[in-house]
Scaffold this motif. Structure first.
Motif, short mmCIF file in Angstrom:
data_model
loop_
_atom_site.label_atom_id
_atom_site.label_comp_id
_atom_site.label_asym_id
_atom_site.label_seq_id
_atom_site.Cartn_x
_atom_site.Cartn_y
_atom_site.Cartn_z
N ALA A 74 -0.20 2.34 -5.91
CA ALA A 74 -0.64 2.54 -4.58
C ALA A 74 -0.33 4.08 -4.14
O ALA A 74 -1.19 4.85 -3.59
N PHE A 75 0.55 4.44 -4.84
CA PHE A 75 0.96 5.89 -4.73
C PHE A 75 -0.09 6.99 -5.33
O PHE A 75 -0.50 8.14 -5.04
N GLY A 76 -0.19 6.48 -6.72
CA GLY A 76 -1.36 7.23 -7.25
C GLY A 76 -2.68 7.12 -6.55
O GLY A 76 -3.42 8.35 -6.51
N ALA A 77 -3.21 5.98 -6.05
CA ALA A 77 -4.18 5.85 -5.21
C ALA A 77 -4.12 6.87 -4.07
O ALA A 77 -5.20 7.43 -3.66
N LEU A 78 -3.02 6.75 -3.38
CA LEU A 78 -3.01 7.77 -2.10
C LEU A 78 -3.12 9.20 -2.75
O LEU A 78 -3.61 10.04 -1.86
N MET A 79 -2.55 9.81 -3.87
CA MET A 79 -2.72 10.95 -4.03
C MET A 79 -4.35 11.47 -4.63
O MET A 79 -4.80 12.29 -4.08
N GLU A 80 -4.92 10.49 -5.18
CA GLU A 80 -6.22 10.39 -5.15
C GLU A 80 -7.18 10.63 -3.91
O GLU A 80 -8.14 11.46 -3.56
N VAL A 81 -6.74 9.92 -3.12
CA VAL A 81 -7.41 10.08 -1.51
C VAL A 81 -6.98 11.28 -1.09
O VAL A 81 -7.87 12.10 -0.59
N GLY A 82 -5.77 11.96 -1.23
CA GLY A 82 -5.63 13.38 -0.61
C GLY A 82 -6.54 14.33 -1.40
O GLY A 82 -6.72 15.25 -0.82
N GLY A 83 -6.41 14.13 -2.87
CA GLY A 83 -7.32 15.00 -3.75
C GLY A 83 -8.58 15.24 -3.37
O GLY A 83 -9.23 16.17 -3.10
N TYR A 84 -9.28 14.06 -3.10
CA TYR A 84 -10.87 14.12 -2.76
C TYR A 84 -11.13 14.50 -1.26
O TYR A 84 -12.00 14.95 -1.05
N ALA A 85 -10.12 14.25 -0.37
CA ALA A 85 -10.25 14.72 0.91
C ALA A 85 -10.04 16.21 1.03
O ALA A 85 -10.80 16.69 1.73
N ALA A 86 -9.41 16.82 -0.06
CA ALA A 86 -9.32 18.29 -0.22
C ALA A 86 -10.67 18.92 -0.60
O ALA A 86 -11.14 19.84 0.01
N ARG A 87 -11.20 18.15 -1.42
CA ARG A 87 -12.71 18.44 -2.04
C ARG A 87 -13.73 18.31 -0.94
O ARG A 87 -14.60 19.25 -0.74
N TYR A 104 -6.57 20.16 -6.67
CA TYR A 104 -6.40 20.06 -8.20
C TYR A 104 -5.06 19.43 -8.21
O TYR A 104 -5.00 18.60 -9.35
N PHE A 105 -4.11 19.92 -7.64
CA PHE A 105 -2.64 19.24 -7.88
C PHE A 105 -2.66 17.62 -7.91
O PHE A 105 -2.26 17.09 -8.68
N LEU A 106 -3.42 17.02 -6.60
CA LEU A 106 -3.29 15.72 -6.39
C LEU A 106 -4.24 15.18 -7.31
O LEU A 106 -3.70 14.01 -8.06
N ILE A 107 -5.31 15.60 -7.79
CA ILE A 107 -6.12 14.77 -8.59
C ILE A 107 -5.63 14.82 -10.15
O ILE A 107 -5.73 13.84 -10.69
N VAL A 108 -5.17 16.03 -10.34
CA VAL A 108 -4.47 15.90 -11.61
C VAL A 108 -3.17 15.17 -11.89
O VAL A 108 -2.84 14.47 -12.96
N VAL A 109 -2.45 15.14 -10.67
CA VAL A 109 -0.99 14.39 -10.95
C VAL A 109 -1.27 13.11 -10.72
O VAL A 109 -0.16 12.27 -11.13
N ALA A 110 -2.20 12.65 -10.08
CA ALA A 110 -2.34 11.09 -9.84
C ALA A 110 -2.21 10.15 -10.88
O ALA A 110 -1.83 9.05 -10.72
N PRO A 111 -2.68 10.65 -12.21
CA PRO A 111 -2.62 9.68 -13.15
C PRO A 111 -1.31 9.56 -13.65
O PRO A 111 -1.05 8.75 -14.56
N PHE A 270 -16.82 11.85 -15.39
CA PHE A 270 -15.46 11.82 -16.42
C PHE A 270 -14.16 12.05 -15.90
O PHE A 270 -13.14 11.63 -16.41
N GLU A 271 -14.12 12.53 -14.58
CA GLU A 271 -12.81 12.46 -14.09
C GLU A 271 -12.62 11.43 -12.87
O GLU A 271 -11.60 10.63 -12.98
N MET A 272 -13.42 11.27 -12.05
CA MET A 272 -13.42 10.26 -10.74
C MET A 272 -13.78 8.93 -11.41
O MET A 272 -12.94 8.19 -11.18
N VAL A 273 -14.80 8.77 -12.25
CA VAL A 273 -15.20 7.14 -12.42
C VAL A 273 -14.14 6.63 -13.38
O VAL A 273 -14.00 5.32 -12.86
N PRO A 274 -13.85 7.18 -14.48
CA PRO A 274 -12.85 6.36 -15.10
C PRO A 274 -11.59 5.91 -14.41
O PRO A 274 -11.09 4.88 -14.64
N VAL A 275 -11.02 6.81 -13.55
CA VAL A 275 -9.92 6.49 -12.81
C VAL A 275 -10.34 5.30 -11.95
O VAL A 275 -9.52 4.48 -11.70
#
Length: 314
Positions: A74-87, A104-111, A270-275
């Motif tokens: 859930a925390f990883g998904a939340l970080m992805e939400v923030g990362g793509y909202a920033a995009r 960049y920080f949120l999308i890279v750190v989410a994994p 290769f970044e969004m779809v695999p996750v």
């Protein structure tokens, strides 16, 4: 008509800030190297928000025996939400340095939390199934601590590299001497990615070893099927996370201003779809459903002859 060459980065061919004297917080170029797609940002934010809600549902309403697993996802998904909202914000103004760094920080750190949840699956298998400790090469606590620590360190290195790209461009715009070149910042990113990829690959090797050791537990029927299903689902999710990591490594090997890093289609594939696929696999069912009943697992461990009775009941 040829684009004007930006001093210090003649290889850059992306959008250029129409303001020749950008205000504080804006770069002369798009640090994304393109204008982020609005659709990708919205789809990413919405899909990861759905996964976050699903994992929170599992966490609070379904099976608390795996609360750390679901909490990390859930925390990883939340970080992805923030990362793509920033995009999405980056689509509106692609020259904002802080927005790029946040994205960049949120999308890279989410994994990191997603990978930590994947690591936990092996410890669950070792703890919940009879004689499950035989699946592991390392002690469960040692394994999780080691790989999470390496992930944190390598991601920190990558974020520093990304942040330095923004710092270099901002100082260059102001006519100030940057602390390093963009190429050096890219090398920092590359070093972090290389170590992260190597260690995550090592974990996948440990996971494959665990899968090959399943027959040693002497399980049958439902317990055997469920354990294999758990480990293979975990393996599939891990492979998609590895694919995403290898993509980033390949991008940085080519260089920050290379064609791969400048291609938004490759980022999406290769970044969004695999996750998304990895989280989808881990969100189909709460993994606690695959665990054997604690009492029955204890009985099977202490009285192996009760396997047949267990199979008759299940």
């Amino acid at each position: 008509m040829d684009r004007p060459v930006i001093p210090g980065i003649p290889e850059y061919r992306g959008p250029i800030n129409p303001n020749p004297n950008p205000p504080d917080g804006e770069a002369r170029i798009s640090i994304y190297l393109y204008r982020p797609w609005m659709a990708t940002g919205i789809i990413g934010a919405v899909v990861f928000a759905i996964f976050m809600v699903v994992q929170l549902w599992y966490l609070f309403k379904r099976n608390r025996r795996t609360k750390w697993f679901h909490g990390l996802l859930a925390f990883g998904a939340l970080m992805e939400v923030g990362g793509y909202a920033a995009r999405v914000k980056g689509h509106q103004n692609m020259f904002l340095v802080n927005t790029f760094v946040v994205s960049y920080f949120l999308i890279v750190v989410a994994p990191i939390p997603i990978a930590a949840a994947i690591y936990l699956v092996l410890t669950y298998a070792a703890a919940r199934w009879p004689d499950g400790r035989r699946l592991l090469v390392l002690k469960p606590k040692t394994m999780v601590t080691l790989f999470v620590f390496i992930d944190i360190v390598t991601i920190a290195v990558q974020v520093v590299g990304a942040a330095m790209v923004g710092v270099v461009q901002t100082k260059s715009n102001r006519g100030e001497k940057p602390p390093m070149t963009v190429t050096t910042a890219g090398h920092i990113l590359l070093a972090g990615l290389a170590v992260q990829t190597a260690f995550f690959s090592a974990f996948i090797v440990l996971l494959v070893i665990a899968i090959t050791r399943v027959p040693r537990l002497g399980l049958h029927g439902k317990m055997l099927r469920n354990l294999r299903m758990l480990l293979w689902a975990n393996f599939a999710a891990a492979m998609f996370i590895l694919l995403r990591t290898v993509y980033r490594l390949a991008v940085e090997c080519e260089g920050y201003f290379g064609e791969a890093n400048s291609n938004q289609t490759l980022f999406t594939i290769f970044e969004m779809v695999p996750v998304i696929i990895a989280l989808g696999i881990l969100s189909i069912v709460p993994i606690g459903r695959w665990f054997p009943d604690k009492h029955e697992a204890t009985e099977l461990l202490t009285h192996p002859a009760s396997h047949n009775e267990y199979e008759m009941k299940h």
